[in-house]
Design a protein around this motif. Structure first.
Motif, PDB file in Angstrom:
ATOM      1  N   SER A 149       0.816  -1.188   0.060  1.00 45.56           N
ATOM      2  CA  SER A 149       0.137  -0.033  -0.054  1.00 45.56           C
ATOM      3  C   SER A 149       0.913   1.233  -0.056  1.00 45.56           C
ATOM      4  O   SER A 149       1.928   1.305   0.315  1.00 45.56           O
ATOM      5  CB  SER A 149      -0.944  -0.065   1.141  1.00 45.56           C
ATOM      6  N   CYS A 150       0.356   2.247  -0.332  1.00 45.68           N
ATOM      7  CA  CYS A 150       1.044   3.423  -0.626  1.00 45.68           C
ATOM      8  C   CYS A 150       0.113   4.583   0.248  1.00 45.68           C
ATOM      9  O   CYS A 150      -1.025   4.964  -0.436  1.00 45.68           O
ATOM     10  CB  CYS A 150       1.229   4.138  -2.055  1.00 45.68           C
ATOM     11  N   SER A 151       0.589   5.473   1.181  1.00 46.61           N
ATOM     12  CA  SER A 151      -0.171   6.394   2.159  1.00 46.61           C
ATOM     13  C   SER A 151      -0.347   7.883   1.175  1.00 46.61           C
ATOM     14  O   SER A 151       0.774   7.930   0.304  1.00 46.61           O
ATOM     15  CB  SER A 151       0.189   6.605   3.434  1.00 46.61           C
ATOM     16  N   SER A 152      -0.981   8.788   1.441  1.00 42.52           N
ATOM     17  CA  SER A 152      -1.052   9.963   0.858  1.00 42.52           C
ATOM     18  C   SER A 152       0.291  10.593   1.306  1.00 42.52           C
ATOM     19  O   SER A 152       0.587  11.742   0.633  1.00 42.52           O
ATOM     20  CB  SER A 152      -2.354  10.942   1.198  1.00 42.52           C
ATOM     21  N   ASP A 153       0.916  10.492   2.324  1.00 47.07           N
ATOM     22  CA  ASP A 153       2.273  11.014   2.782  1.00 47.07           C
ATOM     23  C   ASP A 153       3.306  10.236   2.318  1.00 47.07           C
ATOM     24  O   ASP A 153       4.463  10.332   3.056  1.00 47.07           O
ATOM     25  CB  ASP A 153       2.285  11.302   4.395  1.00 47.07           C
ATOM     26  N   LYS A 154       3.176   9.418   1.335  1.00 46.08           N
ATOM     27  CA  LYS A 154       4.086   8.676   0.642  1.00 46.08           C
ATOM     28  C   LYS A 154       5.001   7.626   1.562  1.00 46.08           C
ATOM     29  O   LYS A 154       6.133   7.463   1.172  1.00 46.08           O
ATOM     30  CB  LYS A 154       5.301   9.769   0.128  1.00 46.08           C
ATOM     31  N   LYS A 155       4.235   7.088   2.537  1.00 48.37           N
ATOM     32  CA  LYS A 155       4.639   5.779   2.960  1.00 48.37           C
ATOM     33  C   LYS A 155       4.335   4.798   2.533  1.00 48.37           C
ATOM     34  O   LYS A 155       3.034   4.667   2.507  1.00 48.37           O
ATOM     35  CB  LYS A 155       4.457   6.038   4.710  1.00 48.37           C
ATOM     36  N   LEU A 156       5.310   3.622   2.365  1.00 54.22           N
ATOM     37  CA  LEU A 156       4.838   2.576   1.767  1.00 54.22           C
ATOM     38  C   LEU A 156       4.651   1.428   2.772  1.00 54.22           C
ATOM     39  O   LEU A 156       5.430   1.505   3.798  1.00 54.22           O
ATOM     40  CB  LEU A 156       5.829   2.178   0.528  1.00 54.22           C
ATOM     41  N   THR A 157       3.911   0.354   2.632  1.00 52.75           N
ATOM     42  CA  THR A 157       4.096  -0.953   3.420  1.00 52.75           C
ATOM     43  C   THR A 157       3.889  -2.003   2.496  1.00 52.75           C
ATOM     44  O   THR A 157       3.472  -2.026   1.362  1.00 52.75           O
ATOM     45  CB  THR A 157       2.781  -0.916   4.397  1.00 52.75           C
ATOM     46  N   PHE A 158       4.672  -3.172   2.946  1.00 52.20           N
ATOM     47  CA  PHE A 158       4.651  -4.448   2.009  1.00 52.20           C
ATOM     48  C   PHE A 158       4.189  -5.523   3.264  1.00 52.20           C
ATOM     49  O   PHE A 158       4.819  -5.419   4.267  1.00 52.20           O
ATOM     50  CB  PHE A 158       6.005  -4.572   1.637  1.00 52.20           C
ATOM     51  N   ASN A 159       3.435  -6.345   2.535  1.00 52.17           N
ATOM     52  CA  ASN A 159       3.314  -7.815   3.168  1.00 52.17           C
ATOM     53  C   ASN A 159       4.295  -8.586   3.572  1.00 52.17           C
ATOM     54  O   ASN A 159       5.014  -8.957   2.539  1.00 52.17           O
ATOM     55  CB  ASN A 159       2.082  -8.518   2.427  1.00 52.17           C
TER      56      ASN A 159
END
Length: 217
Positions: A149-159
């Motif tokens: 996922s990618c948040s509006s503040d440019k932080k990414l998360t990966f499973n």
């Protein structure tokens, strides 16, 4: 595409490109990719796959057999788990000596988290340079519904379960999320950007759709 061969349905993806010959690749998950010259007709593709049908089915049977795990006591030395698209015995991934099942399960999950973070950290550098973007940060998380996922503040998360997938599939998820840094929606511009880096991204998507259920604990 798919064909019927000896009462069995063989499903395969086609990857067109600048090449002279047709080749058939079967990965360790049983995912079949036929690589062919750009002007190859469907009739020729079907004919080639049928011609190699017996070998394909034999390979798929071997893969299915290698993926068999005990119905009970899965968290034992001989239990099999995925890492980077291949199955390994549990003791090849973590130290199992003297551990109870719950301890092994916890340590295996830690292994996947660590492995996923390391791989993402290495691969994301490659693609953020190509895409000329840079996320604010990235984290590894546990999720049953999202690979990234990618948040509006440019932080990414990966499973963390991505550590079970082949590298090229991990690359796809990285590229996908990096492209969201400039295209938050899945519009045409977004997919054109993804395709500019990974033209065969649909094959990676299908891999996750077809085999994502196997990448779990």
């Amino acid at each position: 595409m798919k064909i019927e061969f000896e009462n069995t349905t063989i499903e395969f993806n086609v990857q067109y490109g600048v090449r002279k010959k047709i080749s058939i690749q079967i990965d360790t998950m049983g995912f079949i990719t036929v690589k062919a010259p750009n002007d190859t007709s469907q009739e020729i593709l079907m004919s080639v796959v049928k011609q190699h049908g017996k070998r394909i089915l034999e390979k798929l049977q071997l893969i299915a057999k290698s993926r068999e795990v005990p119905k009970t006591g899965e968290y034992q030395d001989q239990g099999k788990f995925l890492h980077l698209g291949k199955y390994y015995f549990l003791h090849e991934l973590i130290d199992t000596a003297g551990l109870q099942e719950e301890e092994m399960k916890m340590n295996l999950k830690k292994f996947y988290f660590t492995s996923c973070k390391k791989i993402i950290a290495e691969r994301i550098k490659i693609y953020q340079t190509q895409l000329k973007v840079k996320p604010k940060s990235f984290e590894i998380e546990e999720s049953r519904t999202k690979w990234g996922s990618c948040s509006s503040d440019k932080k990414l998360t990966f499973n963390y379960r991505l550590a079970m997938a082949p590298i090229d599939v991990i690359d796809y998820v990285i590229i996908h999320e990096l492209c969201h840094l400039t295209h938050m929606n899945h519009d045409r511009s977004f997919w054109r950007r993804v395709g500019s880096i990974m033209p065969d991204y649909k094959i990676k998507e299908e891999f996750l759709a077809r085999y994502g259920h196997a990448m779990t604990l």
